[in-house]
Scaffold this active site. Structure first.
Site, PDB file in Angstrom:
ATOM      1  N   LYS A  89     -17.399  -1.106   6.382  1.00 22.84           N
ATOM      2  CA  LYS A  89     -17.887  -2.112   5.447  1.00 22.84           C
ATOM      3  C   LYS A  89     -19.419  -2.106   5.322  1.00 22.84           C
ATOM      4  O   LYS A  89     -19.960  -2.185   4.221  1.00 22.84           O
ATOM      5  CB  LYS A  89     -17.408  -3.493   5.898  1.00 22.84           C
ATOM      6  CG  LYS A  89     -17.623  -4.581   4.856  1.00 22.84           C
ATOM      7  CD  LYS A  89     -16.935  -5.887   5.270  1.00 22.84           C
ATOM      8  CE  LYS A  89     -17.015  -6.913   4.142  1.00 22.84           C
ATOM      9  NZ  LYS A  89     -16.298  -8.159   4.478  1.00 22.84           N
TER      10      LYS A  89
ATOM     11  N   GLU B 252       0.810  -1.223   0.000  1.00 24.09           N
ATOM     12  CA  GLU B 252       0.000   0.000   0.000  1.00 24.09           C
ATOM     13  C   GLU B 252       0.841   1.271   0.000  1.00 24.09           C
ATOM     14  O   GLU B 252       0.398   2.315  -0.482  1.00 24.09           O
ATOM     15  CB  GLU B 252      -0.968   0.012   1.189  1.00 24.09           C
ATOM     16  CG  GLU B 252      -2.087  -1.023   1.095  1.00 24.09           C
ATOM     17  CD  GLU B 252      -1.704  -2.369   1.698  1.00 24.09           C
ATOM     18  OE1 GLU B 252      -0.502  -2.602   1.960  1.00 24.09           O
ATOM     19  OE2 GLU B 252      -2.617  -3.193   1.908  1.00 24.09           O
TER      20      GLU B 252
ATOM     21  N   PHE C 161     -10.932  -7.586  13.979  1.00 24.13           N
ATOM     22  CA  PHE C 161      -9.867  -8.005  13.065  1.00 24.13           C
ATOM     23  C   PHE C 161      -9.595  -6.896  12.042  1.00 24.13           C
ATOM     24  O   PHE C 161     -10.519  -6.362  11.426  1.00 24.13           O
ATOM     25  CB  PHE C 161     -10.274  -9.296  12.348  1.00 24.13           C
ATOM     26  CG  PHE C 161      -9.256  -9.756  11.344  1.00 24.13           C
ATOM     27  CD1 PHE C 161      -7.974 -10.140  11.748  1.00 24.13           C
ATOM     28  CD2 PHE C 161      -9.563  -9.783   9.994  1.00 24.13           C
ATOM     29  CE1 PHE C 161      -7.034 -10.549  10.830  1.00 24.13           C
ATOM     30  CE2 PHE C 161      -8.621 -10.199   9.062  1.00 24.13           C
ATOM     31  CZ  PHE C 161      -7.348 -10.580   9.480  1.00 24.13           C
ATOM     32  N   GLN C 162      -8.355  -6.556  11.872  1.00 24.93           N
ATOM     33  CA  GLN C 162      -7.906  -5.511  10.948  1.00 24.93           C
ATOM     34  C   GLN C 162      -8.573  -4.172  11.221  1.00 24.93           C
ATOM     35  O   GLN C 162      -8.883  -3.420  10.301  1.00 24.93           O
ATOM     36  CB  GLN C 162      -8.108  -5.950   9.483  1.00 24.93           C
ATOM     37  CG  GLN C 162      -7.155  -7.081   9.091  1.00 24.93           C
ATOM     38  CD  GLN C 162      -7.093  -7.333   7.600  1.00 24.93           C
ATOM     39  OE1 GLN C 162      -8.049  -7.124   6.877  1.00 24.93           O
ATOM     40  NE2 GLN C 162      -5.934  -7.814   7.143  1.00 24.93           N
TER      41      GLN C 162
ATOM     42  N   MET D 286      24.209   9.161   2.357  1.00 28.00           N
ATOM     43  CA  MET D 286      24.157  10.450   3.049  1.00 28.00           C
ATOM     44  C   MET D 286      24.511  10.291   4.519  1.00 28.00           C
ATOM     45  O   MET D 286      25.199  11.129   5.099  1.00 28.00           O
ATOM     46  CB  MET D 286      22.771  11.083   2.881  1.00 28.00           C
ATOM     47  CG  MET D 286      22.679  12.512   3.386  1.00 28.00           C
ATOM     48  SD  MET D 286      23.852  13.622   2.565  1.00 28.00           S
ATOM     49  CE  MET D 286      22.848  14.248   1.217  1.00 28.00           C
TER      50      MET D 286
END
Lengths: 205, 607
Positions: B161, B49, B111-112, B510
Site C-alpha cells: 500500500k 475474486e 490485518f489482511q 463424474m
C-alpha cells in the site's frame, strides 16, 4: 562413512542466479515441491554483484537430473546451470569442528590437523576448534579420524566447485558451449540429457 | 512527471493496451482503485475474486491477449490462487495485481496480510513483490512480457500500500530496460531436427498428428491444417486443443484420452509415429504411460523444453514455437518432396474419406501427393473404427429421461457455428467436448489441467467481454454452477449477455460415475438434489432469465428463447438423466488398449 564423496548418486550443479530477494526460495521450493532431496547447498554473490552462484549437490536417486535442470532453467531468475562432473571440476569444502582434546589427546589431534594441513582456530582447556578446507573426500577422511576423539560440534559448508581448466588445444573451459556446433546443448536435444557430465545448460535459446 | 505508484501502475497497464480488467477492491489495494476512475480501462467488479481470475482466463483464451485481474491483499489474494493455478496448468497468459500491506507491516501478521508471492511461487510463471515505486513501470512491462512469451502463463505483481501511495518519477521502459537476464524463451526449432522430423513423417505408415493446446497458444492452427492436408496425416485434438483443427475436416479424429472417442484413442495406440505439437503427454491422454502408443516413434515439438522427454522420450525433440516449427516443417517438405522419386507416381491417392481440399490438388505436385498412397491402408483402418465405434446415446421420445448428449446436440445445432462454448469440469465437460462440433479455433474455453469446478460461468463472462460479437454459451453441471454462480450478478449488472446451460442431473456426475463403475455402486456424498437450489428462481434473482426444461420436446424451444435474449444472461436448467455415463472411458491407470466403449456397442449391458 561415505558422505559427500565421489558418490555416483550425487550430482553437483552450479546455478548462476540473479542476486535478488526470494531467489533462493524459488530454487529450494522447486526441489521441495517435487520431493527432490538437496544434499548440500552453498550460495554467495559471484564476481558480478548482479549475480549469485549456487552450488547444489542433489541426490539423483530422488530425482531425474534432466528434469531438475530443465525445471531450474524455467525459473526466471536462473541465468545458467552447469552440471559439474567431479572428474573434471575442482570441488572444495570447508569444515569447522570442535573436538575433545584433553591433555592426553591434544597432541594427537594437533598432529592430525597438521597432517591434513588444517588449522587450529580456537583453543579451550580441553577442546580445540579446528578448520579444514579441501576436497570433500579429504574432509570425509578427516572427519572419520577425529570422530574417535569426540566431536562436540561440527559444521560443513557444503561444496563449492568450478570447472577444471582445460589445458588441451582449444583453451576453452569444458563447461562452455560446444564450439563445434555453435549452439548450446539446450534441453531437449540428445546432448543435454544431463546424465553426461560437464555439460552446460545455458538458458535454452 | 511525479505521480503516485498507483497512478503509475494504472498508466503502465494502459501502456500495455489493457482494455478491461476484472477485480474487487479492498483495503490494501484502495490507492490503486482511485486512478481507475480516470482511466480508459474498463473495470468489471466481480462478486468473488475467483470469478475475476476465471473471467481473465476466459478473456485471454478467446482473445489471445493477457487477462488482467486486480485484488486486494490477504483473502482477496488467496481467493485468486485457484485461477492462477488453473492458468498455470493450461498456459494462459494472466497478469494479476494484488494489494499488499505496507512494507513496514509485512511479516507482522498485519490485518489482511498473506505471503502471496510465497503462496503462488509454484503456480505462477513468475511473481514480483514491488518494494520501490520506481520499479513499477519496469515490473509491469516485465510481467506482460513473461506472461505472453514462450510458454504463456500467469504472473502476479504484489504491490504494498505504501508503495502505491508514494510518488515516483514516471517513465516507460524500453524493451532493453527489462531486467530479465535469465529469461530467453525458445522460438525457432533447430533446422537439423526439423529435417529429421520431416523425414520420419514421410516414412511413417500409421502417423498421427497429436495436436495440443500449444497449437492455439502459438496461433498455429493454419499451419497445422496445411501440414495435415499436405501430408494426409490424421489429427487428434486434445481437450485443450479442441477447435484448433476443424472437427468437420475428414482428417480430424477428434479428442483422444480418458473420454476420447475410440478411433482417436486407438489411432494413437496403433500409430507408428506420433507428431506431438504443443501437447504434453498428459496422463489423461496417455493412460498407463508404459502401455501408451507402444509402437510409435515420437516427434515432440514444444515451446517449453522441460516438456520434452518428461513423460515419453522423443525420437526427435524440438524446442520451439509450434507456429514457427510447423512453418519450418512445411518448408522442409517443399525441399524434400522433390527428391522422392515415387512422389510423382502418387496418382490420386487417398482413402474414401480423403475428400479434403488438398487431396484434390494436381496429382503431379510431388509434395502434395507423395505421402498419401502409403497412408491408404491406415486411413481405411481409421474409417472402419469410426464406423464401428461411433459416439452413441439413445434419447427416448416423449417423457423419457432427458439425455445430456441430446441437449448438447440441440444446442450445437441451434447456435452459430463459431459460438464460444465454456465448460466446467466433469461429465458435462466431456459430453460438451464430445458432442459439440468445434470448427473454429478459440471457441472452446475450459479448465483442462487443473480441472477447476466452477470455471464455466466466470470464464464465459470473460469470453463474452473479450468477444462481444460472438454468442457465448456456458455448458455447466449443477455441482459446478453452485460454485461460482454469483458471478451472474456481475454479468447482469455489467450487461454481459452470456447463456448458461446447466446439465442438472442432481449429482456430482463424474464422481457418481466412478462410484458406480469402480466402487460397487456405493454412492458416497454425490447427491445434490435437482430442486435445491431452485435454479430458475436463483437465476431470476440474479437478474437473469431462468428457464426449466424437463423433456426432450422442450429443449429446442427453450434454446430458441434463450438465443433471442441479448440484454441479460440466460440460465436454462436442463433436468438430465442421472444414470447417463460418459463413454468411451479408459479407467484411471489402465492402458488405452482397455478402452471401455458404450455398452450398446458391445452388447454388454452390465457396464
Amino acid at each position: 562413512m561415505s558422505v559427500y564423496g565421489a558418490d555416483k548418486r550425487h550430482h553437483t550443479l552450479t546455478v548462476v542466479v540473479e542476486n535478488k530477494s526470494g531467489v533462493l526460495a524459488r530454487v529450494a521450493g522447486l526441489f521441495s515441491r517435487r520431493g527432490y532431496n538437496i544434499f548440500s547447498l552453498a550460495v554467495a554473490p559471484s564476481d558480478n554483484e548482479r549475480f549469485s552462484r549456487i552450488t547444489i549437490v542433489v541426490d539423483v536417486e530422488s530425482a531425474p537430473l534432466e528434469q531438475i535442470m530443465k525445471q531450474l532453467d524455467k525459473l526466471i531468475p536462473v541465468v545458467s546451470i552447469t552440471e559439474l562432473d567431479p572428474a573434471v571440476s575442482r570441488e572444495r569444502e570447508l569444515l569447522l569442528a570442535t573436538v575433545e582434546a584433553g591433555p592426553d589427546t591434544r597432541g594427537q589431534v594437533i598432529q592430525l590437523v597438521g597432517v591434513f594441513e588444517g588449522k587450529i582456530v580456537d583453543v579451550g582447556h580441553d577442546r580445540l576448534t579446528v578448520m579444514l578446507a579441501g576436497a570433500p573426500t579429504k574432509l570425509d577422511d578427516f572427519e572419520d579420524l577425529i570422530r574417535s576423539y569426540g566431536i562436540v560440534e561440527m559444521q560443513r559448508t557444503g561444496r563449492v566447485a568450478l570447472p577444471m581448466l582445460d589445458r588441451s588445444g582449444d583453451h576453452r573451459p569444458r563447461a562452455l558451449a560446444d564450439p563445434a556446433t555453435g549452439h548450446h546443448p539446450g534441453p531437449g536435444t540428445e546432448s543435454a540429457h544431463g546424465t553426461e557430465s560437464g555439460h552446460d545448460t545455458e538458458k535454452a535459446g | 512527471m511525479e505521480i503516485t505508484g498507483a497512478q503509475a501502475l494504472i498508466k503502465s497497464l494502459e501502456m500495455q493496451r489493457v482494455e478491461v480488467m476484472f477485480g474487487l477492491p479492498g483495503g490494501a489495494i484502495l490507492p490503486v482503485y482511485d486512478p481507475i476512475l480516470d482511466s480508459s480501462i474498463r473495470h468489471i467488479l466481480v462478486r468473488h475474486e475467483q470469478g475475476a481470475g476465471h473471467m481473465a482466463e476466459g478473456y485471454a483464451q478467446v482473445t489471445g491477449r493477457p487477462g488482467v485481474a486486480m485484488v486486494t491483499s490477504g483473502p482477496g489474494a488467496t481467493n485468486i490462487v485457484t485461477p492462477l493455478a488453473d492458468a498455470y496448468m493450461d498456459s494462459i497468459p494472466l497478469v494479476v495485481v494484488s494489494g499488499q500491506v505496507a512494507t513496514s507491516a509485512i511479516g507482522t501478521d498485519a490485518f489482511q496480510e498473506s505471503d502471496i508471492t510465497g503462496i503462488t511461487m509454484g503456480i505462477t510463471k513468475h511473481n514480483w513483490l514491488i518494494t520501490d515505486g520506481a520499479d513499477i513501470p519496469r515490473v509491469v512491462a516485465e510481467a506482460f512480457h513473461v506472461a505472453t512469451t514462450g510458454r504463456p502463463g500467469p504472473v502476479l505483481i504484489d504491490i504494498p500500500k505504501d508503495v502505491a501511495m508514494a510518488t515516483m518519477e514516471w517513465y516507460w521502459p524500453e524493451p532493453s530496460d527489462l531486467d530479465l537476464p535469465g529469461y530467453r524463451p525458445t522460438t525457432e526449432g533447430d533446422p537439423a531436427l526439423v529435417r529429421q522430423a520431416v523425414e520420419l513423417l514421410l516414412a511413417a505408415e500409421r502417423p498421427v498428428l497429436y495436436a495440443g493446446g500449444g497449437i492455439l497458444k502459438a496461433r498455429a492452427a493454419e499451419g497445422l491444417r496445411e501440414l495435415a492436408e499436405r501430408t494426409g496425416i490424421p489429427v487428434v485434438t486434445t481437450l485443450m486443443a479442441r477447435g484448433c483443427f476443424p472437427d468437420s475436416h475428414p482428417l480430424c479424429l477428434g479428442m483422444p484420452g480418458m473420454h476420447g472417442n475410440y478411433t482417436a484413442v486407438t489411432s494413437m495406440q496403433r500409430s507408428d509415429l506420433l507428431i506431438a505439437l504443443g501437447s504434453r503427454f498428459d496422463d489423461r491422454v496417455t493412460g498407463r504411460v508404459d502401455a501408451f502408443a507402444p509402437g510409435a516413434k515420437i516427434i515432440h515439438v514444444d515451446v517449453d523444453p522441460a516438456e520434452l522427454n518428461k513423460v515419453r522420450r522423443a525420437d526427435v525433440a524440438i524446442a520451439g514455437d509450434c507456429r514457427l516449427v510447423i512453418d519450418e516443417m512445411l518448408a522442409a517438405l517443399d525441399g524434400l518432396g522433390l527428391r522422392h522419386s515415387d512422389a510423382t507416381r502418387g496418382g490420386r491417392g487417398g482413402a474414401p474419406s480423403d475428400a479434403v481440399s488438398g487431396a484434390t490438388a494436381d496429382p503431379g505436385t510431388p509434395a502434395e501427393a507423395f505421402p498419401r498412397d502409403r497412408l491408404i491402408p491406415w486411413r481405411a483402418q481409421l474409417s472402419e473404427w469410426q464406423a464401428r465405434y461411433p459416439l452413441v446415446y439413445e434419447q427416448k421420445p416423449g417423457a423419457g429421461p432427458l439425455k445430456p448428449q441430446f441437449v448438447l446436440e440441440a444446442l450445437r445445432d441451434a447456435t452459430p457455428d463459431d459460438t464460444i462454448v465454456a465448460s466446467g469440469v466433469g461429465q458435462h465437460q466431456m459430453f460438451a467436448s464430445q458432442w459439440w462440433q468445434f470448427d473454429h479455433p478459440y471457441t472452446w474455453v475450459n479448465s483442462g489441467g487443473l480441472g477447476t469446478m466452477g470455471f464455466a460461468v466466470p470464464a464465459a463472462i470473460g469470453a463474452k467481454v473479450g468477444r462481444p460479437d460472438k454468442t457465448v454459451w456456458a455448458v455447466d453441471g449443477d455441482g459446478c454452477f453452485q460454485m461460482t454462480a454469483q458471478e451472474l450478478v456481475t454479468a447482469s449488472s455489467e450487461r454481459i449477455p452470456v447463456k448458461i446451460a446447466i446439465l442438472n442431473n442432481a449429482y456430482l456426475g463424474m464422481v457418481r460415475q466412478w462410484q458406480e463403475m469402480f466402487y460397487d455402486e456405493r454412492y458416497s456424498e454425490v447427491y445434490l438434489s435437482p430442486d435445491l437450489p431452485d435454479y430458475v428462481g436463483w437465476a431470476v434473482s440474479m437478474g437473469c432469465v431462468g428457464i426449466r426444461v424437463e423433456s426432450a420436446d422442450d429443449v429446442a424451444p427453450a434454446i430458441e428463447k434463450a438465443n433471442a435474449v441479448d440484454d441479460r444472461p440466460v440460465v436454462i436448467d436442463f433436468r438430465t438423466d442421472a444414470f447417463e455415463k460418459v463413454f468411451p472411458m479408459v479407467a484411471a491407470g489402465a492402458s488405452n488398449d482397455d478402452i471401455i466403449v458404450d455398452p450398446s456397442l458391445t452388447g454388454d449391458r452390465h457396464r
